[in-house]
Design an enzyme around this catalytic site. Structure first.
Site, PDB file in Angstrom:
ATOM      1  N   HIS A  48       0.831  -1.222   0.000  1.00  0.00           N
ATOM      2  CA  HIS A  48       0.000   0.000   0.000  1.00  0.00           C
ATOM      3  C   HIS A  48       0.868   1.276   0.000  1.00  0.00           C
ATOM      4  O   HIS A  48       0.689   2.127  -0.878  1.00  0.00           O
ATOM      5  CB  HIS A  48      -0.972  -0.032   1.192  1.00  0.00           C
ATOM      6  CG  HIS A  48      -1.657   1.270   1.446  1.00  0.00           C
ATOM      7  ND1 HIS A  48      -2.519   1.838   0.529  1.00  0.00           N
ATOM      8  CD2 HIS A  48      -1.601   2.142   2.502  1.00  0.00           C
ATOM      9  CE1 HIS A  48      -2.967   2.993   1.020  1.00  0.00           C
ATOM     10  NE2 HIS A  48      -2.415   3.195   2.213  1.00  0.00           N
ATOM     11  N   HIS A  72       3.964   6.719   5.626  1.00  0.00           N
ATOM     12  CA  HIS A  72       2.809   7.459   6.140  1.00  0.00           C
ATOM     13  C   HIS A  72       1.996   6.733   7.211  1.00  0.00           C
ATOM     14  O   HIS A  72       1.262   7.360   7.968  1.00  0.00           O
ATOM     15  CB  HIS A  72       1.901   7.940   4.992  1.00  0.00           C
ATOM     16  CG  HIS A  72       1.030   6.887   4.386  1.00  0.00           C
ATOM     17  ND1 HIS A  72       1.406   6.154   3.292  1.00  0.00           N
ATOM     18  CD2 HIS A  72      -0.211   6.453   4.724  1.00  0.00           C
ATOM     19  CE1 HIS A  72       0.430   5.319   2.970  1.00  0.00           C
ATOM     20  NE2 HIS A  72      -0.564   5.477   3.829  1.00  0.00           N
ATOM     21  N   GLU A  76       1.498   5.707  13.027  1.00  0.00           N
ATOM     22  CA  GLU A  76       0.174   5.321  13.526  1.00  0.00           C
ATOM     23  C   GLU A  76       0.064   3.833  13.848  1.00  0.00           C
ATOM     24  O   GLU A  76      -0.537   3.458  14.854  1.00  0.00           O
ATOM     25  CB  GLU A  76      -0.866   5.702  12.472  1.00  0.00           C
ATOM     26  CG  GLU A  76      -2.264   5.670  13.024  1.00  0.00           C
ATOM     27  CD  GLU A  76      -3.246   6.294  12.062  1.00  0.00           C
ATOM     28  OE1 GLU A  76      -4.428   6.061  12.244  1.00  0.00           O
ATOM     29  OE2 GLU A  76      -2.815   6.987  11.132  1.00  0.00           O
ATOM     30  N   ASP A  77       0.651   2.992  12.999  1.00  0.00           N
ATOM     31  CA  ASP A  77       0.404   1.545  13.123  1.00  0.00           C
ATOM     32  C   ASP A  77       1.567   0.752  13.709  1.00  0.00           C
ATOM     33  O   ASP A  77       1.448  -0.451  13.899  1.00  0.00           O
ATOM     34  CB  ASP A  77       0.063   0.955  11.737  1.00  0.00           C
ATOM     35  CG  ASP A  77      -1.222   1.547  11.176  1.00  0.00           C
ATOM     36  OD1 ASP A  77      -2.008   2.080  11.988  1.00  0.00           O
ATOM     37  OD2 ASP A  77      -1.445   1.478   9.958  1.00  0.00           O
ATOM     38  N   ASP A 139      -3.196   8.324  -0.876  1.00  0.00           N
ATOM     39  CA  ASP A 139      -3.534   7.227   0.038  1.00  0.00           C
ATOM     40  C   ASP A 139      -4.995   6.830  -0.161  1.00  0.00           C
ATOM     41  O   ASP A 139      -5.339   5.652  -0.285  1.00  0.00           O
ATOM     42  CB  ASP A 139      -3.281   7.720   1.473  1.00  0.00           C
ATOM     43  CG  ASP A 139      -3.735   6.729   2.522  1.00  0.00           C
ATOM     44  OD1 ASP A 139      -3.507   5.528   2.323  1.00  0.00           O
ATOM     45  OD2 ASP A 139      -4.308   7.151   3.542  1.00  0.00           O
ATOM     46  N   ASP A 259     -26.550  14.691 -24.883  1.00  0.00           N
ATOM     47  CA  ASP A 259     -26.801  15.304 -26.175  1.00  0.00           C
ATOM     48  C   ASP A 259     -25.701  16.291 -26.566  1.00  0.00           C
ATOM     49  O   ASP A 259     -25.677  16.785 -27.681  1.00  0.00           O
ATOM     50  CB  ASP A 259     -28.160  16.036 -26.105  1.00  0.00           C
ATOM     51  CG  ASP A 259     -28.731  16.280 -27.488  1.00  0.00           C
ATOM     52  OD1 ASP A 259     -28.360  15.513 -28.390  1.00  0.00           O
ATOM     53  OD2 ASP A 259     -29.502  17.227 -27.669  1.00  0.00           O
TER      54      ASP A 259
END
Length: 704
Positions: A48, A72, A76-77, A139, A259
């Site tokens: 990712h 990134h 956080e993870d 992302d 159209d």
């Protein structure tokens, strides 16, 4: 490293080798950090960040952005911190990663009434660097491409968020490539049946239109070549979500939307755009009201192009966009176009300064339009840790600094709400006014019309606006109360005269005399104790008072030494010892009443400059009091000199109140004598008597 190879080749096309190496180092750390994680599709998680970096590499963004994209999700993870990243890759990359992380911590539980503009502002306010948003958009684009692996409810929530926040954000930044893809993917995820039905209709219509599109394209190319203009002419298809939006909001049938035949003509120079326009207006008749020049006046997101609607073969409507290659790139990539050229020369400065400089150039570019970046310029450059975002009950977003309380929130919504605040409910529960708020809370303020700010709020209010408004209100309240008190004191000071009998002209006259701007300010000064109500009352009554004085029967009436001082506490200054016959001025002293000074006394020097603190007075001729004054006698120190002096003074009928001696040299003494006299005439007699003494060198009235 095999996952990085494709990205390495992309980066090598436009970045120097050392920057590619730094990006590879960021990949290694990210791969290590995410090695135990998998995506919902079962792929290694590192695929990712690599895909996100690949999207940004397509936009030719700088190496710091690529590194931040690879990293990134690390803060956080995983267990890595911002400090770890700053140490290895520099503070700019760490700031970018932290910015994206903080964005991810905000959850948007979409409500229909919440405006997209609010969300957009919320995101824009959180970033001090545009590149944070670019990473976030890339992302989100990759997440939308792989959204099918999620369960349906989560898919719908993310799709709605994408259509309401991220696609409009990409549009605002002018990145139409990403905007179009996000809209298409979001449309398929949120309304799969509508999207499939519309897609089949478009395919069917496209087959019927192919011949006509090709014919118009060839006619345009031929006409341009006849004019010696080399250009690329492309048939332009409307996007699926754009067709859906037009049908939905303009209430058009599919045939009415489809159209219109749209074409794009791309040339090399701006001048050529206008030549193409002339050639096309000769080829097909223009529809007069349907021409827009976005080259001269760009759209708010920097978009430039000439738009014209024409009547094509058989009267079909033909829409043409004419632009240069440069404008085409800007239209597709918006803020991301030429990113390297914008930041290369300033690479040594911080991310915030770089972004601000870039935004400033953009503002200058678009001053003729009400541009969409105005709010970016106004937001603080701090990232999320120092700021919180809370909701009003209607869903409006209020941005506050970290540690802000419901009082700050109340003043942020409206000053009147802050001033009448009596309590707060947060997420439908009672909440202390002094307790700090947290991001995502919904805050409801309880108000009562009679309430007012509490001075204790200043102990916990954080925002400058709240603190300033609380102080302003309390000061205003003090002013109002002082004014009311001043009026009450003045009414009492008038005695038998009614306050209402005093005319505005009298107030204006006295304000002029004491150099005060208005009646309300005069009352305020009295209420605050800076002026004496009785003294001001005397000034206001003026001639009326004199008339009353003349009517007073003088039988058995002991007059005061100072004319017009009835009801006032009067004392005489010890510095200059005034006596009847002296020019005098009264200093209005709260607590001491009128303190009478001689006009030449150094302690009242400059009284003309402050008329409000002084009161003009005069001696009452009918008085028979005795006053203390002092004289200094310079005598030769002979035996019996002091006895002769005292007997000389007593012979004039004066009492000696006090006596002090001071040796000047071996033979000369100063004798300071405090006497009681009726007036200046008697004092002059005393001084004459003293001067006749043989041992006296000099005699004069004492000035301190």
């Amino acid at each position: 490293m095999y996952l990085f190879e494709g990205l390495r080749q992309q980066l090598a096309e436009y970045l120097p080798p050392d920057q590619v190496q730094r990006s590879a180092a960021a990949f290694k750390l990210a791969a290590e950090a995410h090695k135990t994680q998998k995506r919902h599709s079962g792929e290694p998680y590192i695929t990712h960040p690599v895909a996100v970096a690949g999207l940004l590499a397509d936009m030719r963004l700088d190496h710091e952005t690529i590194m931040a994209a690879l990293l990134h999700d690390v803060i956080e993870d995983t267990e890595f911190t911002r400090e770890d990243l700053a140490e290895q890759f520099g503070s700019t990359v760490a700031e970018l990663v932290e910015g994206v992380s903080k964005l991810d911590k905000l959850t948007f539980n979409s409500k229909e009434e919440l405006q997209t503009e609010n969300y957009r502002k919320m995101i824009m306010a959180m970033v001090s660097d545009i590149r944070v948003i670019l990473i976030k958009l890339a992302d989100r684009t990759h997440n939308m491409r792989t959204i099918n692996h999620l369960r349906p409810d989560k898919r719908r929530r993310i799709a709605r968020e994408t259509l309401e926040i991220y696609a409009p954000l990409a549009h605002r930044l002018g990145i139409h490539d990403i905007k179009n893809e996000l809209e298409l993917l979001g449309f398929y995820a949120l309304y799969p049946w509508r999207a499939k039905l519309l897609e089949s209709q478009v395919k069917q219509a496209r087959g019927n239109r192919r011949e006509l599109v090709e014919r118009v394209r060839k006619e345009i190319e031929t006409r341009l070549l006849d004019h010696g203009i080399h250009a690329r002419v492309l048939g332009r298809e409307k996007h699926l979500y754009s067709i859906y939006q037009k049908m939905l909001h303009k209430e058009l049938r599919f045939e009415q939307v489809m159209d219109i035949y749209a074409f794009r003509v791309i040339v090399d120079e701006v001048d050529t755009c206008y030549r193409v326009l002339g050639a096309l207006h000769n080829l097909y008749k223009p529809i007069e009201t349907r021409f827009k020049d976005y080259i001269a006046i760009p759209k708010s997101n920097g978009y430039q192009s000439l738009h014209s609607s024409l009547k094509g073969p058989h009267g079909i409507p033909v829409e043409v966009q004419i632009r240069t290659e440069e404008m085409n790139l800007m239209a597709d990539r918006g803020v991301a176009a030429h990113w390297l050229y914008k930041t290369e020369e300033n690479s040594g400065t911080t991310a915030q300064v770089r972004a601000r400089r870039w935004m400033q150039s953009l503002l200058e570019l678009q001053q003729s339009t009400g541009n969409a970046f105005e709010f970016i310029e106004n937001v603080k450059s701090e990232l999320f840790p120092e700021e919180i975002y809370v909701f009003t009950p209607e869903g409006r977003i209020i941005e506050l600094p970290q540690g802000a309380t419901p009082v700050d929130f109340a003043y942020a919504v409206h000053t009147d709400i802050g001033n009448t605040c009596i309590g707060a409910r947060v997420n439908h529960k009672v909440y202390s006014l002094s307790k700090p708020l947290e991001t995502g809370q919904t805050v409801e303020i309880k108000t009562a019309s009679g309430s007012r700010p509490n001075i204790a709020w200043l102990n916990f209010a954080v925002t400058g606006k709240a603190r300033a408004k609380i102080r302003q209100y309390l000061k205003g309240q003090e002013t109002r109360e002082a004014e009311q008190l001043g009026e009450r004191l003045l009414r009492a000071a008038f005695g038998p005269v009614s306050y209402n009998d005093i005319t505005e002209e009298d107030f204006a006259r006295v304000c002029g005399e004491v150099k005060i701007e208005s009646k309300s300010q005069l009352l305020r000064e009295i209420g605050l104790g800076n002026m004496m109500s009785v003294a001001i009352a005397k000034r206001l009554l003026g001639e009326m008072q004199q008339t009353r004085d003349e009517q007073v029967v003088t039988n058995n009436y002991r007059s005061l030494a100072i004319k017009g001082a009835d009801g006032l506490l009067v004392s005489f200054a010890k510095c200059c010892r005034p006596i009847p016959g002296d020019d005098i001025i009264a200093h209005v002293s709260p607590g001491k009443g009128l303190v009478i000074h001689r006009s030449e006394c150094k302690n009242v020097r400059g009284y003309e400059e402050e008329p409000g603190r002084y009161f003009p007075v005069q001696w009452d001729n009918k008085q028979d009091d005795e006053f203390i004054t002092e004289v200094r006698v310079e005598v030769v120190n002979h035996q019996g000199a002091l006895a002769k002096l005292t007997s000389s003074i007593s012979s004039t009928g004066c009492n000696i109140h006090g006596l002090k001696t001071e040796e000047v040299d071996a033979n000369i003494y100063y004798i300071d004598v405090a006497l009681t006299v009726h007036d200046r005439k008697q004092l002059a007699d005393v001084i004459r008597h003293i001067r006749k003494m043989p041992d006296v060198q000099r005699v004069a009235r004492l000035r301190k």
